[in-house]
Design an enzyme around this catalytic site. Structure first.
Site, PDB file in Angstrom:
ATOM      1  N   ARG A  74       5.327 -13.109   9.687  1.00 32.77           N
ATOM      2  CA  ARG A  74       5.956 -11.842   9.345  1.00 32.77           C
ATOM      3  C   ARG A  74       7.288 -11.724  10.070  1.00 32.77           C
ATOM      4  O   ARG A  74       7.553 -12.450  11.027  1.00 32.77           O
ATOM      5  CB  ARG A  74       5.042 -10.664   9.658  1.00 32.77           C
ATOM      6  CG  ARG A  74       4.755 -10.459  11.134  1.00 32.77           C
ATOM      7  CD  ARG A  74       3.626  -9.456  11.369  1.00 32.77           C
ATOM      8  NE  ARG A  74       3.901  -8.122  10.871  1.00 32.77           N
ATOM      9  CZ  ARG A  74       3.211  -7.544   9.874  1.00 32.77           C
ATOM     10  NH1 ARG A  74       2.224  -8.179   9.292  1.00 32.77           N
ATOM     11  NH2 ARG A  74       3.509  -6.341   9.481  1.00 32.77           N
ATOM     12  N   GLU A  95       0.883  -1.160   0.000  1.00 34.04           N
ATOM     13  CA  GLU A  95       0.000   0.000   0.000  1.00 34.04           C
ATOM     14  C   GLU A  95       0.926   1.217   0.000  1.00 34.04           C
ATOM     15  O   GLU A  95       1.799   1.303   0.866  1.00 34.04           O
ATOM     16  CB  GLU A  95      -0.842  -0.050   1.275  1.00 34.04           C
ATOM     17  CG  GLU A  95      -2.015   0.855   1.269  1.00 34.04           C
ATOM     18  CD  GLU A  95      -2.832   0.713   2.554  1.00 34.04           C
ATOM     19  OE1 GLU A  95      -3.459   1.695   2.938  1.00 34.04           O
ATOM     20  OE2 GLU A  95      -2.810  -0.384   3.164  1.00 34.04           O
ATOM     21  N   LYS A 131       4.123   0.834  10.000  1.00 29.43           N
ATOM     22  CA  LYS A 131       4.266   2.037   9.187  1.00 29.43           C
ATOM     23  C   LYS A 131       3.791   3.271   9.947  1.00 29.43           C
ATOM     24  O   LYS A 131       4.333   4.349   9.773  1.00 29.43           O
ATOM     25  CB  LYS A 131       3.473   1.883   7.879  1.00 29.43           C
ATOM     26  CG  LYS A 131       4.214   1.043   6.866  1.00 29.43           C
ATOM     27  CD  LYS A 131       3.645   1.262   5.472  1.00 29.43           C
ATOM     28  CE  LYS A 131       2.895   0.028   5.037  1.00 29.43           C
ATOM     29  NZ  LYS A 131       2.354   0.101   3.684  1.00 29.43           N
TER      30      LYS A 131
HETATM   31  P1  ATP Z   1      -0.111  -1.656   6.914  1.00 32.16           P
HETATM   32  O1  ATP Z   1      -1.095  -2.677   6.389  1.00 32.16           O
HETATM   33  O2  ATP Z   1      -0.079  -1.464   8.381  1.00 32.16           O
HETATM   34  O3  ATP Z   1      -0.107  -0.380   6.156  1.00 32.16           O
HETATM   35  P2  ATP Z   1       1.830  -3.502   5.952  1.00 32.16           P
HETATM   36  O4  ATP Z   1       3.130  -3.699   6.611  1.00 32.16           O
HETATM   37  O5  ATP Z   1       0.874  -4.625   5.866  1.00 32.16           O
HETATM   38  O6  ATP Z   1       1.291  -2.241   6.655  1.00 32.16           O
HETATM   39  P3  ATP Z   1       1.691  -3.344   3.100  1.00 32.16           P
HETATM   40  O7  ATP Z   1       2.123  -2.230   2.240  1.00 32.16           O
HETATM   41  O8  ATP Z   1       0.292  -3.760   3.066  1.00 32.16           O
HETATM   42  O9  ATP Z   1       2.101  -2.917   4.538  1.00 32.16           O
HETATM   43  O10 ATP Z   1       2.649  -4.571   2.878  1.00 32.16           O
HETATM   44  C1  ATP Z   1       2.933  -5.116   1.625  1.00 32.16           C
HETATM   45  C2  ATP Z   1       3.283  -6.567   1.754  1.00 32.16           C
HETATM   46  O11 ATP Z   1       4.388  -6.731   2.625  1.00 32.16           O
HETATM   47  C3  ATP Z   1       2.141  -7.366   2.319  1.00 32.16           C
HETATM   48  O12 ATP Z   1       1.957  -8.495   1.482  1.00 32.16           O
HETATM   49  C4  ATP Z   1       2.595  -7.782   3.671  1.00 32.16           C
HETATM   50  O13 ATP Z   1       2.153  -9.064   4.000  1.00 32.16           O
HETATM   51  C5  ATP Z   1       4.119  -7.761   3.562  1.00 32.16           C
HETATM   52  N1  ATP Z   1       4.708  -7.416   4.851  1.00 32.16           N
HETATM   53  C6  ATP Z   1       4.512  -6.291   5.550  1.00 32.16           C
HETATM   54  N2  ATP Z   1       5.188  -6.327   6.719  1.00 32.16           N
HETATM   55  C7  ATP Z   1       5.842  -7.499   6.745  1.00 32.16           C
HETATM   56  C8  ATP Z   1       6.716  -8.132   7.686  1.00 32.16           C
HETATM   57  N3  ATP Z   1       7.049  -7.542   8.837  1.00 32.16           N
HETATM   58  N4  ATP Z   1       7.206  -9.352   7.381  1.00 32.16           N
HETATM   59  C9  ATP Z   1       6.875  -9.956   6.223  1.00 32.16           C
HETATM   60  N5  ATP Z   1       6.063  -9.416   5.298  1.00 32.16           N
HETATM   61  C10 ATP Z   1       5.538  -8.202   5.545  1.00 32.16           C
HETATM   62 MG    MG Z   2      -1.150  -4.319   4.742  1.00 37.46          MG
END
Ligand code: ATP
Ligand code: MG
Length: 562
Positions: free
Chosen positions: A265, A36, A275
């Site tokens: 994760r 995102e 974030k």
């Molecule tokens: P948020 O949803 O809080 O904005 P997010 O960390 O989920 O944050 P995204 O931009 O949705 O951010 O993440 C993109 C991809 O990265 C998603 O597929 C998510 O599963 C993966 N991802 C995010 N954080 C981690 C992590 N700590 N370890 C492994 N994969 C991650």
């Molecule tokens: Mg997300």
């Protein structure tokens, strides 16, 4: 990944994909990384990037691909600065999406079609109850939900109301579109989740074409299906969303059926990864921007001098599992040190300088010392370092009253200047603060490049910088941003456990070669640590600015025998 790769590993996801390819369930595999664009990428994202793009690379013979898809369905949060930074970071990590760059906001028409399809099938309805009423009627883990008074609206009425929603005839919050699934399901996600909400907010891509926007849970599986993603890899918190995703896939007119597989994760000690928290650190000025070298962001790690290859090695080493845990940040530092130890040329810099005057210099002048660029790798050659009658050495390499096992300089003791002579300390001065301010030494003639002569005890070589030839550099010593292992768990909130000593700026004496270095140049400051010429502020020939990537683990014991 080659067979000789020391950390080559398979995992349960790669095993599933290999089976699907072998059994013919799929002819190839298409994965995706779906950020995102509401923040910069961090090391957790790197885990997901290495997994998704890695699988595509490993299966490239079958035509496998990995899509980069911006999940930009929420009009309120996205910014193009984030889109650009994400592209840059994925590329820098060593991956390429080719032509497969997508924006979920281009699918708004398709999501809308799917919503209409569900309404027509009697599987979605327009809800007029308030968010609070909906929350109460949803029940909880021990009680069933109860049906909304609007649940049994006719298809015609739902179609008419949804059309009014789309045309902007209602205010935000006045109504939503819900799926009609099962208010008694033990899985709360199945209790008539919201599909669409009204937001009178223009979108950066679609402008004011839409005032209804799909919820993440509705949009995400449809995006995957539309792009023919075969294996949709996500983190464990989405495990109990899977039945809902499968329901959407079953009940909407989609062109393919992705399989979702969840993995743990990445969490790291001594840092935060959310974030929202990273944004707060940036916006409130606790750090100097998203690329502050203390942040776990990809751009921060790059600015800190962490090589992309070391980050990829780290991701391989931690592997992919189903178990949530926290990885010690020391493991990441280990990968960086390990990689740089092999690849980074050596240079000399003195961080805490004290001057040594070589009293008998004129008896044996050595205009240039020959210093190895990498003691374990002769291919990296040697360089000449100018030497005159005075050098800077590290304050801690001299002791007034050294214990027996201290092999560096002390009154009457000998040490070798790396690539140069053995010198013996003759006398020293102290200043008003009782600090050693000047050391006088004599060089032992004929000791360049040869073992210590009979009767001279010299068991260590120290780094040095010539007083006439050396230049000043700003050196930033970075330490962990937080003082505790789990800042998220801090009682007063994560900001209360910031490490006040996470950045120390000093002026060091360095070889002139370091002033000439390009920004981004990474080297070992011998016996000190690994440093990178700062991407932003280092100016070749003008101003030397170096960031510490990672310290060397060095101790007295290791000095012996050098
Ligand atoms: P948020 O949803 O809080 O904005 P997010 O960390 O989920 O944050 P995204 O931009 O949705 O951010 O993440 C993109 C991809 O990265 C998603 O597929 C998510 O599963 C993966 N991802 C995010 N954080 C981690 C992590 N700590 N370890 C492994 N994969 C991650
Ligand atoms: Mg997300």
């Amino acid at each position: 990944m080659s067979e000789s790769d020391p950390i080559h590993k398979s995992d349960f996801i790669r095993d599933i994909i290999a089976e699907d390819l072998a059994s013919g369930v799929h002819a190839t595999t298409i994965t995706r990384f779906p950020p995102e664009p509401n923040g910069y990428l961090h090391i957790g994202h790197a885990k997901s990037i290495c997994l998704n793009f890695g699988i595509a690379e490993e299966n490239s013979k079958t035509g496998a691909k990995c899509h980069l898809r911006f999940d930009d369905t929420n009009p309120e949060k996205e910014e193009s600065e984030y889109v650009e930074s994400i592209k840059r970071d994925v590329r820098w990590l060593g991956f390429d999406w080719g032509d497969d760059l997508y924006f979920a906001s281009n699918y708004f028409g398709f999501f809308h079609e799917c919503a209409l399809h569900l309404i027509k099938a009697g599987k979605a309805y327009v809800e007029n109850e308030s968010a609070e009423e909906m929350r109460i009627k949803r029940g909880n883990l021990t009680t069933h939900g109860t049906h909304s008074a609007y649940r049994d609206r006719s298809v015609e009425e739902n179609l008419a109301l949804f059309e009014k929603m789309r045309r902007g005839e209602f205010k935000e919050g006045e109504c939503v579109l819900r799926a009609k699934i099962d208010m008694a399901s033990p899985n709360m996600n199945m209790r008539d989740p919201v599909l669409y909400r009204i937001m009178h907010t223009p979108h950066h891509n679609t402008g004011d074409a839409w005032c209804i926007y799909p919820m993440y849970d509705f949009a995400h599986p449809l995006e995957d299906a539309l792009e023919h993603i075969t294996h949709s890899l996500c983190t464990l918190e989405f495990e109990n969303h899977r039945p809902l995703y499968d329901w959407f896939i079953e009940n909407c007119p989609v062109p393919s059926k992705p399989r979702q597989i969840e993995f743990a994760r990445l969490n790291l000690t001594y840092t935060v990864m959310s974030k929202r928290k990273l944004l707060q650190l940036v916006q409130e000025g606790h750090v100097d921007g998203w690329d502050d070298p203390r942040l776990p962001t990809i751009s921060g790690l790059r600015r800190r001098g962490y090589p992309a290859a070391a980050i990829r090695d780290f991701c391989k080493r931690i592997g992919i599992t189903k178990f949530n845990g926290t990885t010690d940040v020391a493991l990441l530092e280990f990968e960086v040190r390990d990689y740089l130890n092999r690849s980074a040329p050596r240079r000399m810099a003195v961080l805490d300088p004290v001057k040594v005057v070589l009293e008998n210099w004129l008896d044996e002048p050595l205009a240039k010392a020959l210093v190895s660029n990498h003691p374990q790798n002769p291919d990296m050659g040697e360089r000449e370092v100018a030497m005159s009658g005075a050098v800077w050495i590290e304050r801690e390499d001299f002791m007034e009253d050294p214990p027996k096992k201290f092999y560096r300089l002390g009154p009457g003791r000998c040490v070798r200047l790396r690539g140069g002579h053995i010198i013996r300390c003759v006398s020293y001065d102290k200043d008003a603060d009782d600090q050693v301010s000047l050391i006088r030494a004599e060089i032992i003639p004929g000791t360049v490049g040869v073992d210590a002569p009979e009767g001279i005890e010299c068991r260590a070589a120290i780094h040095w910088v010539d007083v006439a030839d050396g230049v000043d550099a700003e050196v930033r010593l970075y330490d962990r941003l937080f003082g505790v292992e789990d800042p998220d768990a801090a009682e007063g909130g994560f900001l209360t456990v910031l490490n006040p000593h996470s950045l120390k700026k000093i002026t060091a004496k360095v070889e002139p070669l370091l002033l000439a270095a390009e920004a981004g140049f990474v080297c070992q400051f011998e016996r000190v640590g690994y440093f990178v010429a700062d991407e932003v502020e280092h100016q070749p020939g003008q101003r030397a600015v170096f960031n510490r990537s990672v310290a060397l683990k060095d101790s007295w014991g290791k000095q012996a025998g050098r």
